[in-house]
Write a protein that holds these residues in place. Sequence first.
Motif, PDB file in Angstrom:
ATOM      1  N   GLY A  49      -6.706  -2.219  -6.008  1.00 56.56           N
ATOM      2  CA  GLY A  49      -6.261  -2.418  -7.379  1.00 56.56           C
ATOM      3  C   GLY A  49      -4.796  -2.093  -7.603  1.00 56.56           C
ATOM      4  N   GLY A  50      -4.388  -2.142  -8.856  1.00 50.76           N
ATOM      5  CA  GLY A  50      -3.023  -1.796  -9.251  1.00 50.76           C
ATOM      6  C   GLY A  50      -1.989  -2.706  -8.628  1.00 50.76           C
ATOM      7  N   SER A  51      -0.865  -2.121  -8.248  1.00 53.52           N
ATOM      8  CA  SER A  51       0.234  -2.902  -7.689  1.00 53.52           C
ATOM      9  C   SER A  51      -0.126  -3.516  -6.334  1.00 53.52           C
ATOM     10  CB  SER A  51       1.477  -2.029  -7.550  1.00 53.52           C
ATOM     11  OG  SER A  51       1.223  -0.928  -6.689  1.00 53.52           O
ATOM     12  N   VAL A  52      -1.048  -2.883  -5.621  1.00 51.15           N
ATOM     13  CA  VAL A  52      -1.475  -3.464  -4.339  1.00 51.15           C
ATOM     14  C   VAL A  52      -2.147  -4.804  -4.597  1.00 51.15           C
ATOM     15  CG1 VAL A  52      -2.823  -3.112  -2.240  1.00 51.15           C
ATOM     16  CG2 VAL A  52      -1.790  -1.136  -3.399  1.00 51.15           C
ATOM     17  N   ALA A  53      -3.039  -4.847  -5.558  1.00 52.52           N
ATOM     18  CA  ALA A  53      -3.692  -6.107  -5.915  1.00 52.52           C
ATOM     19  C   ALA A  53      -2.690  -7.120  -6.444  1.00 52.52           C
ATOM     20  CB  ALA A  53      -4.789  -5.848  -6.943  1.00 52.52           C
ATOM     21  N   ASP A  54      -1.713  -6.644  -7.221  1.00 53.23           N
ATOM     22  CA  ASP A  54      -0.712  -7.550  -7.780  1.00 53.23           C
ATOM     23  C   ASP A  54       0.116  -8.229  -6.688  1.00 53.23           C
ATOM     24  OD1 ASP A  54      -1.572  -6.824 -10.285  1.00 53.23           O
ATOM     25  OD2 ASP A  54       0.019  -5.351 -10.602  1.00 53.23           O
ATOM     26  N   TYR A  83       0.828  -1.207   0.000  1.00 54.40           N
ATOM     27  CA  TYR A  83       0.000   0.000   0.000  1.00 54.40           C
ATOM     28  C   TYR A  83       0.863   1.259   0.000  1.00 54.40           C
ATOM     29  CZ  TYR A  83      -3.401   3.474   1.398  1.00 54.40           C
ATOM     30  OH  TYR A  83      -4.187   4.603   1.448  1.00 54.40           O
ATOM     31  N   GLY A  84       1.989   1.219   0.732  1.00 56.10           N
ATOM     32  CA  GLY A  84       2.878   2.372   0.750  1.00 56.10           C
ATOM     33  C   GLY A  84       3.047   3.033   2.102  1.00 56.10           C
ATOM     34  N   SER A  85       2.855   2.262   3.184  1.00 54.28           N
ATOM     35  CA  SER A  85       3.019   2.836   4.522  1.00 54.28           C
ATOM     36  C   SER A  85       4.148   2.128   5.257  1.00 54.28           C
ATOM     37  CB  SER A  85       1.722   2.688   5.337  1.00 54.28           C
ATOM     38  OG  SER A  85       1.928   3.128   6.670  1.00 54.28           O
ATOM     39  N   PHE A  88      -1.012  -9.463  -4.031  1.00 57.41           N
ATOM     40  CA  PHE A  88      -1.831 -10.476  -3.357  1.00 57.41           C
ATOM     41  C   PHE A  88      -2.506 -11.365  -4.396  1.00 57.41           C
ATOM     42  CE2 PHE A  88      -1.118  -7.325  -0.173  1.00 57.41           C
ATOM     43  CZ  PHE A  88      -1.050  -8.037   1.018  1.00 57.41           C
ATOM     44  N   PRO A  89      -1.731 -12.270  -4.989  1.00 58.46           N
ATOM     45  CA  PRO A  89      -2.270 -13.113  -6.061  1.00 58.46           C
ATOM     46  C   PRO A  89      -3.137 -14.263  -5.574  1.00 58.46           C
ATOM     47  CG  PRO A  89       0.012 -13.701  -5.630  1.00 58.46           C
ATOM     48  CD  PRO A  89      -0.298 -12.510  -4.757  1.00 58.46           C
ATOM     49  N   TRP A  90      -3.300 -14.416  -4.256  1.00 59.49           N
ATOM     50  CA  TRP A  90      -4.025 -15.560  -3.722  1.00 59.49           C
ATOM     51  C   TRP A  90      -5.528 -15.281  -3.649  1.00 59.49           C
ATOM     52  CZ3 TRP A  90       0.047 -13.083  -1.210  1.00 59.49           C
ATOM     53  CH2 TRP A  90       1.301 -13.677  -1.398  1.00 59.49           C
ATOM     54  N   ARG A  91      -6.296 -16.321  -3.769  1.00 51.16           N
ATOM     55  CA  ARG A  91      -7.750 -16.198  -3.699  1.00 51.16           C
ATOM     56  C   ARG A  91      -8.194 -15.867  -2.273  1.00 51.16           C
ATOM     57  NH1 ARG A  91      -8.561 -20.604  -5.695  1.00 51.16           N
ATOM     58  NH2 ARG A  91      -8.791 -21.882  -3.824  1.00 51.16           N
ATOM     59  N   ASP A  92      -7.556 -16.490  -1.289  1.00 48.36           N
ATOM     60  CA  ASP A  92      -7.877 -16.267   0.117  1.00 48.36           C
ATOM     61  C   ASP A  92      -6.666 -16.654   0.958  1.00 48.36           C
ATOM     62  OD1 ASP A  92      -7.920 -19.070   0.122  1.00 48.36           O
ATOM     63  OD2 ASP A  92     -10.105 -19.151  -0.026  1.00 48.36           O
ATOM     64  N   TYR A  93      -6.795 -16.516   2.265  1.00 50.11           N
ATOM     65  CA  TYR A  93      -5.653 -16.781   3.142  1.00 50.11           C
ATOM     66  C   TYR A  93      -5.305 -18.262   3.162  1.00 50.11           C
ATOM     67  CZ  TYR A  93      -2.415 -15.947   6.981  1.00 50.11           C
ATOM     68  OH  TYR A  93      -1.272 -15.833   7.740  1.00 50.11           O
ATOM     69  N   PRO A  96       6.117 -14.441  -3.341  1.00 54.17           N
ATOM     70  CA  PRO A  96       6.736 -13.559  -4.339  1.00 54.17           C
ATOM     71  C   PRO A  96       6.972 -12.168  -3.757  1.00 54.17           C
ATOM     72  CG  PRO A  96       4.421 -13.953  -4.855  1.00 54.17           C
ATOM     73  CD  PRO A  96       4.768 -14.907  -3.761  1.00 54.17           C
ATOM     74  N   ALA A  97       7.905 -11.452  -4.320  1.00 55.69           N
ATOM     75  CA  ALA A  97       8.241 -10.115  -3.829  1.00 55.69           C
ATOM     76  C   ALA A  97       7.038  -9.185  -3.910  1.00 55.69           C
ATOM     77  CB  ALA A  97       9.401  -9.544  -4.636  1.00 55.69           C
ATOM     78  N   VAL A  98       6.974  -8.266  -2.965  1.00 52.18           N
ATOM     79  CA  VAL A  98       5.916  -7.254  -2.978  1.00 52.18           C
ATOM     80  C   VAL A  98       6.075  -6.378  -4.219  1.00 52.18           C
ATOM     81  CG1 VAL A  98       5.013  -5.222  -1.784  1.00 52.18           C
ATOM     82  CG2 VAL A  98       5.687  -7.247  -0.479  1.00 52.18           C
ATOM     83  N   VAL A  99       4.954  -6.064  -4.858  1.00 51.75           N
ATOM     84  CA  VAL A  99       4.959  -5.170  -6.013  1.00 51.75           C
ATOM     85  C   VAL A  99       4.636  -3.755  -5.522  1.00 51.75           C
ATOM     86  CG1 VAL A  99       3.976  -4.681  -8.281  1.00 51.75           C
ATOM     87  CG2 VAL A  99       4.187  -7.064  -7.490  1.00 51.75           C
ATOM     88  N   GLN A 100       5.506  -2.810  -5.817  1.00 52.60           N
ATOM     89  CA  GLN A 100       5.297  -1.437  -5.375  1.00 52.60           C
ATOM     90  C   GLN A 100       5.335  -0.480  -6.557  1.00 52.60           C
ATOM     91  OE1 GLN A 100       8.480  -1.051  -2.423  1.00 52.60           O
ATOM     92  NE2 GLN A 100       6.957  -0.998  -0.795  1.00 52.60           N
ATOM     93  N   ASP A 101       4.308   0.345  -6.666  1.00 51.05           N
ATOM     94  CA  ASP A 101       4.359   1.409  -7.662  1.00 51.05           C
ATOM     95  C   ASP A 101       5.083   2.607  -7.057  1.00 51.05           C
ATOM     96  OD1 ASP A 101       2.545   2.496  -5.886  1.00 51.05           O
ATOM     97  OD2 ASP A 101       0.803   2.296  -7.210  1.00 51.05           O
ATOM     98  N   ASP A 102       5.164   3.698  -7.805  1.00 50.01           N
ATOM     99  CA  ASP A 102       5.914   4.861  -7.323  1.00 50.01           C
ATOM    100  C   ASP A 102       5.307   5.449  -6.057  1.00 50.01           C
ATOM    101  OD1 ASP A 102       7.677   4.596  -9.417  1.00 50.01           O
ATOM    102  OD2 ASP A 102       6.710   6.102 -10.692  1.00 50.01           O
ATOM    103  N   ILE A 103       3.979   5.371  -5.950  1.00 46.32           N
ATOM    104  CA  ILE A 103       3.320   5.907  -4.748  1.00 46.32           C
ATOM    105  C   ILE A 103       3.752   5.120  -3.522  1.00 46.32           C
ATOM    106  CG2 ILE A 103       1.091   6.227  -3.611  1.00 46.32           C
ATOM    107  CD1 ILE A 103      -0.132   6.687  -6.388  1.00 46.32           C
TER     108      ILE A 103
END
Length: 821
Positions: A558-563, A173-175, A565-570, A412-419
């Motif tokens: 959405g976006g990189s945050v969704a990317d 998310y970016g925090s 978390f590729p899993w359907r559920d925990y 997999p590695a966390v996906v982070q956009d510029d934000i």
Amino acid sequence: MSSRQGGTSMRLSRRRFLKVSSAMGATAALAGRTAPALGARPTSPASRQERWVPSVCLQCPAGCGILVRVVDGRAVKIEGHPRHPINEGKLCPKGHVGLQILYDPDRIKGPLQRVGPRGAGRWQPIGWDEALEQVASRLRQLRQRGEPHRLLFMSGRNRGQMGGFIDRFVAAYGSPNHVGHSSICADGSPIAHYLTQGFKAYAGYDWDRTNYVLCFGAGFVEAWRPTTRLLRAYGHLRRGRPIRAKLVQIDTRFSVSAAKADEWVPINPGTDAALALAIAHVILTEGLWDRGFVGDFTATASRFRAGEAVPSDAFMESLTFGLVAWWNHVLKDFTPERAAVITGVPAATIVRLAREFATTRPAIAAGERGASMQTNGIYNRMAIHALNALVGSIDVPGGVLVQVSPPLKRPPAVVQDDIAKAGVKQPRIDYAGTARYPLAGKVYQGLPEFILGEGPYTVDTIFLYYTNPLFSSPAADRFRRAFEQVPFIVDFTPFLSESAEYADLILPDHTYLERWHDDIIYPSLGYPVVSLRQPVVEPLYDTRSTGDVLIQLAKAIGGSVADSFPWRDYLEFIRDTFQGLHEAQTGTIVAPSFAAFWDRLLQEGFWAHPPYPFGQWERVLHTPSKKFEFFSQALQHKLEELADQEAARRQVSREQALEDMLRGLALQARGEAVYLPHYEPIRYAGDPKEYPLLLNTYKTMAHAEGRGANSPWLQQIQGLHVGVRWDSWVEINPDTARALGIRDGDQVWVESPLGRLKTQAKLYPGAMPQVVNIPFEQGHTAYGRWAKGRGVNPNAILVNETDHLGGLAAFFSTRVKVYKA
């Protein structure tokens, strides 16, 4: 007959054989097969459907294996899993109350939205889709404004991979602001281990094979972790082996552990380091150290003499670093006589304890909250842990172990956009890791001040997961004022806690008997154990697993945050990471395919890989020197790095910046002593003339991290030693009470500089004359019908003092006065 498994003694009696056979039958039935007749439980009437489901308790962090009896879809009994390595079929009282958690009539039965003022208790139901969209919309807007760092995620009981899962969410998310609760728990121990051995975690201990235990401020029998494992170890130490071990309890009150120990050593609060240093002094001056681990003098005639320095080249160290510096700068002058004045422990007792400890090997020196959650907590724990190195108890049978992690597959590695990349570079809201709190990973108890203006920015949104700061923190009312200023708060609690009353939305989690959740054992046995918490019944209400909710929120953002978390559920996340256990092809479950591995895991409830691998020194001694460091280079490097940053920012010398930082940390030591185990006088809040007594807070066996008060069974056993149930009390030494004109059972005020509480006095000979004791658990203003309005919460009058070096809450620094109501 007996066998050893990774340091754990196991005996197979007829009773145990029948329990194991019963469990095997139960797990077979779970898989749809007929249970074997040998040792099987009586069959139920044909009209009933009965099964035993393996899972994991969550009443404390121990991770005990359980078997839950389910009849016609309803859980009716919880027993210990007889083959689980932590508890071997046993449960503490907290483990048995899981059914009261599951069927609590005051559980939150679906998502709620606040419709009145905060704390007014006015709610309306809201659907999951609408609630999730409200949260996702707010989070999307924060990101659009380039302010994702203003999300604060506060968490508590993060078992298994849940803590890392939350880390993943805030990083995507970016925090930078996932603030766990361990700074109000026992962070002093992991930090001390990091400074001396290079691992930032709790230690395991080979209790079954040790011969002598110095226990500093830990509730060995009633309130340490993992509880059931320690109860089993206690029984084995005392009666389960030919040579009975000695347990010495060093504590500020005559606790249950002190009563069960061979010896109770009363000690002035916060002076544990002084005692440990004097013990070390005796070990060295009498030549009792372990030469194989520590090393020896280069000349046979040399020795440690009180008051005399040792040349740096006169001693050749083996697997330790900095012993001569420790002697010269701290220990040479720390005689038993000096320590006696500080600690209240007679010098003769200190000498005897040192001799016994050093000559009754293997021996363990351990400590917990009573020693670590002080203004001098890190140095207390460094001094205590250093005793283990002196007697060669590091990574040996009967000594200190470094827990081995399980071979889980890395996500997999966390996906982070510029934000997100910009957001995580913002300073943490709690200043952890800065010159203000150099060694802190989090500073939970300081959040109110940071939220109310002392932080680097304002907080927009708070998530709460299994944590209740309005009840559990020192000066807890500060959080109430802070939460009133936060625009949006979401709590994932299944119960309406004090903190949940200040939320805008409650998205209730399942209880632990209704959800999928992994559990990795607390550092204890040394070898890895991974358990599976699986639903024993269908969810009773319209609740959702918080792991599932975080995935749903990520996809909604959405976006990189969704990317990320590729899993359907925990559950899919758990299965993905557990692929690593299968691929290791080792441990208690080895199968040709992951499907077969998973099927056996569902039946057995856990995977383990005993025994503990002694002698992996690169893992055990992970310090800059690759040795046990009495002189902590990690601490030196951290403080000098921060001093250099401050010097550059302020245009002053490194020496000036370091001096200013040490002054800000309220440390008295200077020079080399800063980086060595030493005694820092405890800081107290309150004028001793007006507040002549010290307040000690403690946990009983019935303490369930603030959640036990809503269990009638636990309420019934809360204060057995003083004859009090369903209420609070303050323990007062009879001589002190007599001087104050107080009788047993009188209603009294306990007043600190922060406020006062009214409770009943219990005259208790196990209270030190200058210390009064109040247990945790009671004093709720919420949390359900059995918890609300009973007793007092001592946190309400505890001053928020801190060990600034590590950001630890100091729970034992508050002075009080007591008088009749």
